[in-house]
Write a protein that holds these residues in place. Structure first.
Motif, PDB file in Angstrom:
ATOM      1  N   LEU A 191      -5.236   4.227   6.245  1.00 13.01           N
ATOM      2  CA  LEU A 191      -4.877   3.087   7.092  1.00 13.01           C
ATOM      3  C   LEU A 191      -5.004   3.418   8.577  1.00 13.01           C
ATOM      4  CD1 LEU A 191      -1.751   1.671   5.212  1.00 13.01           C
ATOM      5  CD2 LEU A 191      -4.168   1.113   4.891  1.00 13.01           C
ATOM      6  N   ALA A 192      -5.616   4.566   8.885  1.00 11.54           N
ATOM      7  CA  ALA A 192      -5.834   4.944  10.284  1.00 11.54           C
ATOM      8  C   ALA A 192      -6.682   3.888  10.976  1.00 11.54           C
ATOM      9  CB  ALA A 192      -6.515   6.302  10.361  1.00 11.54           C
ATOM     10  N   GLY A 193      -6.289   3.521  12.192  1.00 12.45           N
ATOM     11  CA  GLY A 193      -7.006   2.498  12.942  1.00 12.45           C
ATOM     12  C   GLY A 193      -6.451   1.107  12.752  1.00 12.45           C
ATOM     13  N   LEU A 194      -5.469   0.959  11.870  1.00 13.29           N
ATOM     14  CA  LEU A 194      -4.847  -0.340  11.643  1.00 13.29           C
ATOM     15  C   LEU A 194      -3.439  -0.349  12.235  1.00 13.29           C
ATOM     16  CD1 LEU A 194      -5.855  -1.052   7.921  1.00 13.29           C
ATOM     17  CD2 LEU A 194      -6.689  -2.253   9.952  1.00 13.29           C
ATOM     18  N   LEU A 213       3.820   3.489   5.561  1.00 14.12           N
ATOM     19  CA  LEU A 213       2.737   3.168   6.485  1.00 14.12           C
ATOM     20  C   LEU A 213       2.336   4.351   7.371  1.00 14.12           C
ATOM     21  CD1 LEU A 213       3.781  -0.429   7.592  1.00 14.12           C
ATOM     22  CD2 LEU A 213       1.933   0.201   6.035  1.00 14.12           C
ATOM     23  N   GLU A 214       3.308   5.007   7.975  1.00 13.47           N
ATOM     24  CA  GLU A 214       2.980   6.101   8.897  1.00 13.47           C
ATOM     25  C   GLU A 214       2.335   7.296   8.204  1.00 13.47           C
ATOM     26  OE1 GLU A 214       6.544   6.778  11.147  1.00 13.47           O
ATOM     27  OE2 GLU A 214       6.479   4.765  12.048  1.00 13.47           O
ATOM     28  N   PRO A 215       2.796   7.721   7.025  1.00 13.57           N
ATOM     29  CA  PRO A 215       2.080   8.794   6.323  1.00 13.57           C
ATOM     30  C   PRO A 215       0.648   8.431   5.945  1.00 13.57           C
ATOM     31  CG  PRO A 215       4.292   8.570   5.450  1.00 13.57           C
ATOM     32  CD  PRO A 215       4.075   7.405   6.363  1.00 13.57           C
ATOM     33  N   LEU A 216       0.362   7.140   5.869  1.00 11.85           N
ATOM     34  CA  LEU A 216      -0.991   6.681   5.550  1.00 11.85           C
ATOM     35  C   LEU A 216      -1.837   6.466   6.806  1.00 11.85           C
ATOM     36  CD1 LEU A 216      -0.120   4.169   2.689  1.00 11.85           C
ATOM     37  CD2 LEU A 216      -1.349   6.327   2.440  1.00 11.85           C
ATOM     38  N   ALA A 373       1.372  -3.358  -0.827  1.00  9.00           N
ATOM     39  CA  ALA A 373       0.449  -2.246  -1.079  1.00  9.00           C
ATOM     40  C   ALA A 373      -0.896  -2.772  -1.566  1.00  9.00           C
ATOM     41  CB  ALA A 373       1.046  -1.275  -2.095  1.00  9.00           C
ATOM     42  N   LYS A 374      -0.883  -3.742  -2.465  1.00 14.94           N
ATOM     43  CA  LYS A 374      -2.133  -4.333  -2.957  1.00 14.94           C
ATOM     44  C   LYS A 374      -2.902  -5.019  -1.823  1.00 14.94           C
ATOM     45  CE  LYS A 374      -3.348  -5.017  -6.780  1.00 14.94           C
ATOM     46  NZ  LYS A 374      -4.298  -4.328  -7.685  1.00 14.94           N
ATOM     47  N   ILE A 375      -2.173  -5.701  -0.956  1.00 11.96           N
ATOM     48  CA  ILE A 375      -2.815  -6.374   0.179  1.00 11.96           C
ATOM     49  C   ILE A 375      -3.403  -5.350   1.141  1.00 11.96           C
ATOM     50  CG2 ILE A 375      -2.349  -7.799   2.219  1.00 11.96           C
ATOM     51  CD1 ILE A 375      -0.296  -9.331   0.485  1.00 11.96           C
ATOM     52  N   LEU A 376      -2.693  -4.259   1.396  1.00 12.75           N
ATOM     53  CA  LEU A 376      -3.198  -3.222   2.296  1.00 12.75           C
ATOM     54  C   LEU A 376      -4.462  -2.564   1.746  1.00 12.75           C
ATOM     55  CD1 LEU A 376       0.153  -1.490   3.347  1.00 12.75           C
ATOM     56  CD2 LEU A 376      -1.261  -3.034   4.724  1.00 12.75           C
ATOM     57  N   ILE A 377      -4.492  -2.357   0.443  1.00 12.21           N
ATOM     58  CA  ILE A 377      -5.692  -1.786  -0.186  1.00 12.21           C
ATOM     59  C   ILE A 377      -6.895  -2.692   0.058  1.00 12.21           C
ATOM     60  CG2 ILE A 377      -6.761  -1.264  -2.415  1.00 12.21           C
ATOM     61  CD1 ILE A 377      -3.836  -0.489  -3.327  1.00 12.21           C
ATOM     62  N   LYS A 378      -6.705  -3.970  -0.183  1.00 10.81           N
ATOM     63  CA  LYS A 378      -7.806  -4.925   0.022  1.00 10.81           C
ATOM     64  C   LYS A 378      -8.157  -5.020   1.496  1.00 10.81           C
ATOM     65  CE  LYS A 378     -10.821  -7.902  -1.351  1.00 10.81           C
ATOM     66  NZ  LYS A 378     -11.992  -7.422  -2.114  1.00 10.81           N
ATOM     67  N   MET A 379      -7.174  -4.994   2.359  1.00 13.80           N
ATOM     68  CA  MET A 379      -7.397  -5.082   3.802  1.00 13.80           C
ATOM     69  C   MET A 379      -8.260  -3.922   4.289  1.00 13.80           C
ATOM     70  SD  MET A 379      -4.432  -5.282   6.697  1.00 13.80           S
ATOM     71  CE  MET A 379      -4.816  -5.413   8.442  1.00 13.80           C
ATOM     72  N   ALA A 380      -7.965  -2.710   3.815  1.00 16.11           N
ATOM     73  CA  ALA A 380      -8.748  -1.538   4.221  1.00 16.11           C
ATOM     74  C   ALA A 380     -10.188  -1.641   3.741  1.00 16.11           C
ATOM     75  CB  ALA A 380      -8.093  -0.268   3.681  1.00 16.11           C
TER      76      ALA A 380
END
Length: 504
Positions: A191-194, A213-216, A373-380
């Motif tokens: 998730l770096a850059g988001l 979020l931060e560890p990712l 988490a599912k939304i973040l996966i798709k977002m990336a």
């Protein structure tokens, strides 16, 4: 006493007043909590066929002010009964379920102390085994056994284990996100850059920033109300509430974030705001989750509650899915999804407009953090294609007007009286041109109105928990809802024991 105890049942939960206030008297006392805990142990023993001394029960709470006192009452009674207690401290409802299936813990049952988004003076209890949450009949049994008091005295006092389970739960989410994105260059920090900010409403969801979020690799600067505060002094943590959605929307715009996330107090519900400030909750959230799930499981049924829009049905069907509109109540929606699968009909998503979203891949557990988490996966993944998450729902049609009315029923036998009104409405609409009862009504009556006679729909149903008739209206025309209301007024105003004054 039993009648008073039964009043604490709220569907599949226990909820009551735990803090003295000007509006209502306390009815969820420490003594009643102990009694209910005994009832749960009796119920759990019956399910597991083992003695108290072999029972291991996890206990957690959200940020409510009364949480520590109630947790002490629950834990103390479990210890007196000889059980092993896993004290999870501040936790979330989905995480408390996971204590029953996590390979390192495998608790026989768990108790979550929460009252979701209700005002600060409320609190309550939710119960789980590895099979999921208790059903309504289970709660009634627990309350009945709570008063009988015929439980075995423990040969020895139980022991207590302090565990940081929210960290263990966070690791599960991190692993899921990393493996699903599977970035060759940024596997550890996909998730770096988001820039993703969280509004936890001072509930239990603040962990998501620092532990997920931060560890990712995400930038979470601008997150707000992430510190637990049971007064909920900034706004009620409720993804359905305009106040909460406005709060995260303003934060997203001010901080130029890529995404804003809002949780309810115990994190079994969530909603988002995209980088343009668009609020994605209710029908829009269902559409977004459906688009993600239908890509993974083409043709699946999506079970929703009864108040979803026509545009949502079209959206799901255009993606090749089946919209199965069912009843209000998150357990009703989840159980219907499970039933369909048991009958051999694919259903990978059961979701209510309130934000309760349960995926088959995740135990059909309504889990706000897992949905995000599912939304973040798709977002990336979309970011690599230079697309935004909102692009998935660009084709969703939204109604021009949405109204909700709540009519208090003034009769003691409100269920019978309200049901009679619903049946009478079924006859009344037969005389209204351009109106017809919708197919597959599982609660109340939903009526479709053609484009010359309201251009929309309305639904009348009894509230799940209150002596209230709820009327939802949606229209795709500028004056459509007015047409519908005007034609319904003569029907509702003739009932003396129905307070329809909100129609005015």
């Amino acid at each position: 006493m039993l009648e008073e105890l039964y009043k604490l049942q709220n569907g599949t939960d226990i909820r009551g007043i735990a803090i003295e206030n000007r509006e209502k008297d306390i009815n969820l006392t420490a003594e009643r909590v102990k009694m209910i805990t005994r009832g749960f142990v009796i119920w759990l023993k019956g399910k597991k066929s083992i003695g108290n001394e072999k029972l291991k029960v996890a206990v957690g709470m959200d940020s409510r002010l009364s949480g520590p006192e109630i947790k002490d009452a629950v834990s103390g009674e479990l210890l007196n009964l000889g059980c092993t207690v896993c004290d999870c401290g501040l936790c979330t409802t989905p995480a408390m379920f996971m204590t029953t299936v996590h390979p390192d813990y495998k608790c026989n049952g768990s108790i979550m102390i929460t009252a979701s988004h209700l005002p600060y003076y409320y609190n309550g209890l939710k119960f789980f085994t590895e099979k999921g949450g208790c059903e309504s009949d289970d709660i009634k049994y627990i309350l009945t056994k709570a008063l009988e008091g015929n439980y075995e005295d423990a040969c020895r006092r139980g022991k207590i284990l302090k565990i940081d389970f929210i960290s263990e739960y966070s690791k599960l989410l991190i692993e899921k996100i990393r493996e699903s994105i599977n970035s060759e260059t940024n596997y550890e920090i996909p998730l770096a850059g988001l820039k993703i900010i969280v509004d936890a409403g001072n509930g239990a969801g603040g962990f998501f920033t620092s532990k997920v979020l931060e560890p990712l690799g995400a930038d979470t600067d601008g997150s707000q109300f992430i510190n637990p505060d049971g007064r909920f002094s900034n706004h009620i943590p409720n993804p359905e509430a305009k106040e909460a959605m406005d709060s995260i929307r303003n934060a997203v715009i001010e901080n130029e974030a890529d995404l804003g996330v809002v949780f309810d107090a115990d994190v079994d519900r969530a909603a988002i705001v995209d980088d343009s400030g668009r609020k994605i909750n209710r029908n829009a959230l269902i559409a977004l989750a459906s688009s993600i799930v239908l890509e993974e499981h083409p043709g699946t049924a999506v079970v929703t509650d009864s108040v979803t829009s026509r545009g949502l049905s079209e959206f799901i069907e255009n993606l090749g899915g089946i919209h199965h509109r069912f009843k209000r109540g998150y357990r009703n929606v989840i159980n219907e999804g499970i039933r369909l699968n048991n009958e051999g009909k694919d259903c990978f998503l059961a979701i209510e407009t309130s934000g309760h979203a349960a995926l088959k891949e995740n135990y059909f557990l309504d889990d706000g953090a897992y949905l995000i988490a599912k939304i973040l996966i798709k977002m990336a993944k979309l970011k690599k294609q230079r697309k935004n998450i909102e692009s998935l729902i660009d084709s969703l049609k939204t109604p021009l007007q949405s109204l909700e009315f709540r009519f208090p029923v003034l009769k003691d036998n409100f269920i019978e009286y309200g049901s009679t009104i619903i049946e009478n409405l079924k006859e009344y609409i037969k005389g209204i041109k351009g109106w017809k009862e919708a197919a597959n009504n599982y609660e109340g009556i939903r009526v479709e109105c053609d484009n010359k006679n309201g251009d929309g729909w309305f639904l009348l149903r009894l509230s799940l928990h209150e002596p209230v008739l709820c009327l939802n209206i949606e229209s795709d025309a500028e004056t459509g809802s007015g047409v519908i209301v005007d034609r319904l007024k003569p029907f509702f105003t003739k009932y003396e024991d129905l307070n329809s004054s909100s129609f005015k």
